[in-house]
Design an enzyme around this catalytic site. Structure first.
Site, mmCIF file in Angstrom:
data_model
loop_
_atom_site.group_PDB
_atom_site.id
_atom_site.type_symbol
_atom_site.label_atom_id
_atom_site.label_comp_id
_atom_site.label_asym_id
_atom_site.label_seq_id
_atom_site.Cartn_x
_atom_site.Cartn_y
_atom_site.Cartn_z
ATOM 1 N N CYS A 1 -1.891 9.424 2.696
ATOM 2 C CA CYS A 1 -1.577 9.381 0.942
ATOM 3 C C CYS A 1 -2.738 9.367 0.185
ATOM 4 O O CYS A 1 -2.562 8.597 -1.126
ATOM 5 C CB CYS A 1 -1.198 7.720 1.676
ATOM 6 S SG CYS A 1 -2.886 6.861 2.079
ATOM 7 N N GLU B 1 0.945 -0.787 -0.242
ATOM 8 C CA GLU B 1 0.160 -0.192 -0.109
ATOM 9 C C GLU B 1 0.858 1.303 -0.042
ATOM 10 O O GLU B 1 1.799 1.452 1.111
ATOM 11 C CB GLU B 1 -0.847 -0.072 1.158
ATOM 12 C CG GLU B 1 -1.811 -1.415 1.170
ATOM 13 C CD GLU B 1 -2.738 -1.280 0.266
ATOM 14 O OE1 GLU B 1 -2.667 -0.253 -0.831
ATOM 15 O OE2 GLU B 1 -3.291 -2.258 -0.306
#
Length: 459
Positions: free
Chosen positions: A246, A212
Site C-alpha cells: 500500500c 487504512e
C-alpha cells in the site's frame, strides 16, 4: 459462518468482556506472550503459507511480516503497563480542589478486517494493539490469501478461547454479515471502495472506525539526488512483494535533467536485485490471483516499456517493469497500480510537483530524494500525505515509535505502538472533586463580586 452464528459469537464476546477479565494489565501481558510463543512456534508454517499465497521468500517473509509483527509485540509488552495508567492533567483554579486525569478504557468488542497483501502483518499488528488495550476481537482476514488465513485461524483457535478472540473466514457474504452487526470499534485495512462500504455500515450504528487505505503514492527525485542510491532504494520499495504494497512508490516524478540517468540506474538496479530473468528468480514474488494478474497485464503499454514487461500467466508473475513518457491520461495513472509497474513522469520546478501532488487525492505515502534541505522543507510543508521518507522508501512504517496511517482518501486514524494502543482505547476525562471544601462562586445568587472572581479564575 452464518449471520446468526456471527451474532451469537459477538454476544458471547460481549459477555466475556463484561466479566472484566480483559481489564487487568497482567491478563493482557499474558495474552501477548501466548501470541508471541504461538507465532515463534509456527514460523516455518507461516513462511510456507506466505510463499504459497504470494511467493514470498523466507527473507522477505521475516523482514516484512513475521519480524515486524514480533517487533510490535515486543514493544507493546515493554510499554503496556505505562500506556494503561491514568494520566494526571492540570486542574483549573476555578475547579479547586480536585484531581483531574485521563483514564484509558478499552472500546469493548472490536472487528479487525485485514487484506491479502501482507496477510500476517496486517492482521496481527492491529490485533496486538487491540489486546494491549483490553478488547475482545473478531478477526476477518482476506479470503484471497487462503494459506495464510488458515494458519492465522489455526494459531488463534489454539491460543485463545473464541469468546475472547476469534477468526471468521469466508468472503463477501461473511464481510457483509459482520458489517451488519454492532461493534464497539471497526479497524479496516484495504481498498478505498471497500473502505467506503465499511464506513457506510458503521455510520448506521455510529461505530468509530479506523481506515487504512492506499492511493497513488508519489516518489519525487530532484536534480540534486544521489541517483544510484535513489535507484537502489526505489527498486527495493517498489518491487517488494511484487509491488503489492500500500505504501509502495506508485509513480516517479523526476526532474527532467536527471531522467535519463535515473532510468539507467533503475534498470541497472533491477538487474542487480532480481537478476537477468526475474521471472525465474525464486525470491521474486507473484501476483495474488488471476484477476489481479489480468488487471495489471492490461496496464502494460508496450510502446512505453523501457524495462521488463514480460509476464507468465502460469505462475502469475510480471517482471519489474519501467514505463517512460507516461502522462496522467494513461491507464496506468488512473488508479493505484498495486503491482510491479513503475511509470516515470518528469517535472521542471518544485512548484509544479506541489501542484501535481495537491491536485490529486492525498496519498498514503510520499517519498522525496533530494540533497537540498530547503526543497525538502518546502515540499513537506506544502503537501498533505499520510507519511513518508526523505531519501528512502517504505521504511517509515517499520517502527512502533511512529504512527502509521493515511489522510483524506488514503485513510483515517492510525496505529503502531502508543498510537495503536490509543486507537483501540477510549480516554475518559475524570475530575475527582474533593469534599473538604466547596468554592461558592458558581452557585446563585450571582453578584458582581462573584463575577469578578470568576473572570480572574478563567483568564
Amino acid at each position: 459462518m452464518t449471520e446468526s452464528e456471527i451474532r451469537k459469537l459477538l454476544e458471547r464476546q460481549r459477555t466475556f468482556f463484561s466479566t472484566g477479565k480483559t481489564l487487568p494489565v497482567f491478563f493482557r501481558l499474558r495474552q501477548l506472550e501466548k501470541l508471541k510463543r504461538a507465532i515463534q512456534k509456527n514460523e516455518p508454517l507461516l513462511r510456507h503459507a506466505l510463499k504459497k499465497d504470494l511467493g514470498k521468500s523466507n527473507m522477505e517473509s521475516y523482514m516484512c511480516e513475521i519480524g515486524l509483527t514480533l517487533s510490535e509485540l515486543s514493544w507493546m509488552q515493554r510499554h503496556v503497563r505505562s500506556l494503561a495508567k491514568n494520566r494526571t492533567v492540570p486542574t483549573p483554579l476555578s475547579q479547586f480542589a480536585a484531581h483531574s486525569y485521563r483514564a484509558p478504557i478499552p472500546y469493548g468488542t472490536v472487528l479487525i478486517m485485514s487484506p491479502w497483501n501482507y496477510p500476517l502483518l496486517l492482521t496481527l499488528e492491529p490485533l496486538i494493539d487491540a489486546i494491549a488495550a483490553g478488547n475482545t476481537v473478531i478477526l476477518k482476514p482476506s479470503a484471497y490469501a487462503p494459506a495464510s488465513l488458515a494458519m492465522i485461524k489455526e494459531i488463534i483457535e489454539t491460543t485463545f478461547p473464541a469468546d475472547y478472540i476469534s477468526v471468521i473466514d469466508g468472503g463477501r457474504t461473511e464481510n457483509q454479515a459482520l458489517l451488519r452487526q454492532k461493534f464497539d470499534k471497526i479497524f479496516f485495512t484495504g481498498s478505498k471502495a471497500v473502505g467506503k462500504e465499511v464506513l457506510r455500515h458503521a455510520a448506521e450504528n455510529l461505530t468509530p472506525v479506523t481506515l487504512e487505505l492506499g492511493g497513488k503514492s508519489p516518489c519525487i527525485v530532484d536534480s540534486t539526488a544521489k541517483i544510484p542510491l535513489a535507484a537502489r532504494r526505489i527498486v527495493f520499495g517498489k518491487f517488494l512483494n511484487c509491488g503489492q504494497t500500500c505504501v509502495a512508490p506508485d509513480y516517479i516524478l523526476c526532474h527532467h535533467s536527471v531522467r535519463q540517468k535515473l532510468v539507467a540506474a533503475i534498470r541497472h538496479e533491477i538487474q542487480i536485485q532480481f537478476g537477468e530473468s526475474p521471472l525465474l528468480n525464486p525470491d521474486y514474488g507473484k501476483i495474488i490471483n488471476a484477476k489481479h494478474f489480468q488487471r495489471l497485464s492490461e496496464l502494460l503499454d508496450p510502446e512505453k516499456i523501457i524495462c521488463g514487461g514480460n509476464t507468465d500467466a502460469a505462475t502469475l508473475r510480471i517482471e519489474p517493469t519501467v514505463m517512460t513518457d507516461v502522462t496522467w491520461e494513461d491507464a496506468v495513472m488512473e488508479e493505484e497500480i498495486f503491482g510491479p509497474l513503475l511509470p516515470i513522469l518528469t517535472y521542471d520546478t518544485l512548484e509544479e510537483v506541489i501542484r501535481t501532488v495537491e491536485s490529486h487525492p492525498h496519498p498514503l505515502a510520499l517519498y522525496f530524494f533530494s540533497e537540498d534541505k530547503a526543497s525538502q522543507k518546502k515540499l513537506l510543508r506544502s503537501c498533505r500525505f499520510g507519511g513518508g521518507c526523505i531519501n528512502d522508501t517504505v521504511i517509515h512504517l517499520a517502527t512502533s515509535s511512529m504512527p502509521f496511517g493515511g489522510i483524506g482518501e488514503s485513510g483515517m486514524g492510525s496505529y503502531h505502538g502508543k498510537t495503536g494502543f490509543e486507537t483501540f482505547s477510549h480516554f475518559r476525562s475524570i475530575v475527582d472533586k474533593k469534599t473538604w471544601m466547596d468554592l461558592p462562586i458558581r452557585y446563585q445568587k450571582y453578584t458582581q463580586k462573584k463575577e469578578k472572581l470568576l473572570r480572574l479564575f478563567l483568564q
